[in-house]
Design a protein around this motif. Structure first.
Motif, short mmCIF file in Angstrom:
data_model
loop_
_atom_site.label_atom_id
_atom_site.label_comp_id
_atom_site.label_asym_id
_atom_site.label_seq_id
_atom_site.Cartn_x
_atom_site.Cartn_y
_atom_site.Cartn_z
N ASN A 54 0.85 -1.20 0.00
CA ASN A 54 0.00 0.00 0.00
C ASN A 54 0.88 1.24 0.00
O ASN A 54 1.56 1.52 0.98
CB ASN A 54 -0.93 0.00 1.21
N GLY A 56 -0.36 4.33 -0.71
CA GLY A 56 -1.19 5.52 -0.56
C GLY A 56 -1.34 6.25 -1.89
O GLY A 56 -1.70 5.65 -2.90
N GLU A 57 -1.00 7.53 -1.88
CA GLU A 57 -1.12 8.33 -3.11
C GLU A 57 0.20 8.42 -3.89
O GLU A 57 0.28 9.12 -4.89
CB GLU A 57 -1.59 9.74 -2.74
N GLU A 58 1.22 7.71 -3.43
CA GLU A 58 2.52 7.75 -4.12
C GLU A 58 2.49 6.89 -5.38
O GLU A 58 1.69 5.96 -5.51
CB GLU A 58 3.63 7.29 -3.17
N THR A 59 3.38 7.22 -6.31
CA THR A 59 3.39 6.55 -7.61
C THR A 59 4.45 5.45 -7.66
O THR A 59 5.40 5.44 -6.87
CB THR A 59 3.66 7.57 -8.73
N THR A 93 -1.58 -1.02 -4.22
CA THR A 93 -2.37 0.18 -3.94
C THR A 93 -1.47 1.40 -4.12
O THR A 93 -0.46 1.56 -3.43
CB THR A 93 -2.92 0.15 -2.51
N GLY A 94 -1.82 2.26 -5.06
CA GLY A 94 -1.02 3.41 -5.42
C GLY A 94 -1.35 3.82 -6.84
O GLY A 94 -2.30 3.30 -7.44
N GLU A 95 -0.57 4.73 -7.39
CA GLU A 95 -0.83 5.20 -8.74
C GLU A 95 0.36 4.86 -9.64
O GLU A 95 1.50 5.22 -9.35
CB GLU A 95 -1.05 6.72 -8.75
N ASP A 97 2.95 5.09 -12.58
CA ASP A 97 3.55 6.19 -13.33
C ASP A 97 4.78 5.63 -14.04
O ASP A 97 5.78 5.28 -13.40
CB ASP A 97 3.96 7.32 -12.38
N ASP A 102 7.57 7.51 -7.94
CA ASP A 102 8.20 7.65 -6.62
C ASP A 102 8.94 6.38 -6.22
O ASP A 102 9.93 6.44 -5.50
CB ASP A 102 7.13 7.97 -5.56
#
Length: 292
Positions: A54, A56-59, A93-95, A97, A102
């Protein structure tokens, strides 16, 4: 670690697991590394376990690390590699890229198991040292010099090294660039000047003294010696024996490079040979011996 791990063909691929905290950029051979976070017996198992990650919002980006020398039964074709990358990406879980993530993760299959972990690629910093302002053709290659410095000083903390026959400074440049505390010395004023110039050219700082090893008073944890053999710093067997005997006087450990058999001289100096290999430069071969 055996010397063939530094000079042999098996050292040119990725490292999946390591018993030490490997600084990848020190190696002139290892191209990439996976710090393992998860492992499984199957591809579907590693994909499922990726769901526990997980961010979070990190790529992130997932890279399938291809290992060229695997047995045919373990090879994974391109289409399947791409599918496994995508499947793992969907589970994390994340984005995703693909351009500027990241986090970089590597996945690989090796020895009947699958591995997923943080991925790092070697920046190959040593290649910047191949062309030096001062050099001669019989000097060690930058690659071999870096490997030898790694063998001599696998961990830099608290270690003091010396290259008492430093020549043009090939080993000094590699060692200093890795943060190794090393002094240089040579009895030829021309190569001492050249060594100092090469060190300064790459923005490094190191002491290079003029004089023979016999004049050295300080004590070191390890000595690295590329035995003199060329027209600039030719030495007789008696002088070679003196170099080795004095290396025993000033250092606990010795990594010595020689184009000639010097095993008996090493024993006569009081060292015990712990490991050895052959490094080749075209048709030219050198013995690499680790002694304590």
């Amino acid at each position: 670690m055996e010397l063939r791990a530094f000079f042999g063909p098996n050292a040119k691929g990725p490292i999946i697991k390591s018993e030490v905290d490997l600084d990848l950029n020190r190696s002139p051979f290892i191209r990439e590394k996976i710090d393992v976070l998860l492992d499984s017996e199957t591809a579907s198992g590693i994909i499922k376990k990726a769901g526990s990650m997980n961010l979070g919002e990190e790529t992130f980006k997932v890279i399938f690390v291809k290992i060229n020398d695997l047995p045919l039964r373990e090879k994974v074709e391109y289409a399947e590699r791409m599918e496994i990358e995508r499947a793992i990406g969907w589970e994390i879980t994340g984005e995703a890229d693909l351009k500027n993530p990241d986090h970089l993760f590597g996945v690989a299959a090796c020895g009947g198991r699958w591995y997923l972990g943080r991925y790092q690629k070697n920046q190959r910093l040593w290649t910047k040292h191949i062309k030096k302002p001062r050099e001669y053709s019989t000097a060690l290659s930058a690659r071999d010099a870096r490997a030898i410095a790694n063998i001599a000083v696998p961990s830099v903390a608290g270690i003091k090294a010396i290259d008492p026959c430093c020549g043009i400074g090939t080993v000094l440049v590699e060692a200093l660039s890795m943060g190794i505390h090393i002094d240089g010395r040579d009895m030829n004023p021309l190569v001492v000047d050249g060594s100092r110039e090469n060190i300064a050219y790459f923005g490094l700082e190191g002491d290079v003294a003029l004089g023979p090893i016999e004049d050295t008073k300080a004590h070191y944890d390890v000595a690295i010696i590329d035995m003199p053999y060329n027209l600039y710093t030719h030495s007789t067997p008696m002088e070679q024996q003196s170099i080795l005997t004095n290396a025993r006087r000033i250092a606990k450990k010795l990594v010595v490079v020689s184009v000639d058999p010097i095993e008996e001289m090493i024993r006569e100096a009081g060292f015990i040979i712990q490991d050895r290999c052959i490094a080749k430069k075209g048709t030219f071969s050198r013995r690499i011996l680790v002694c304590t």
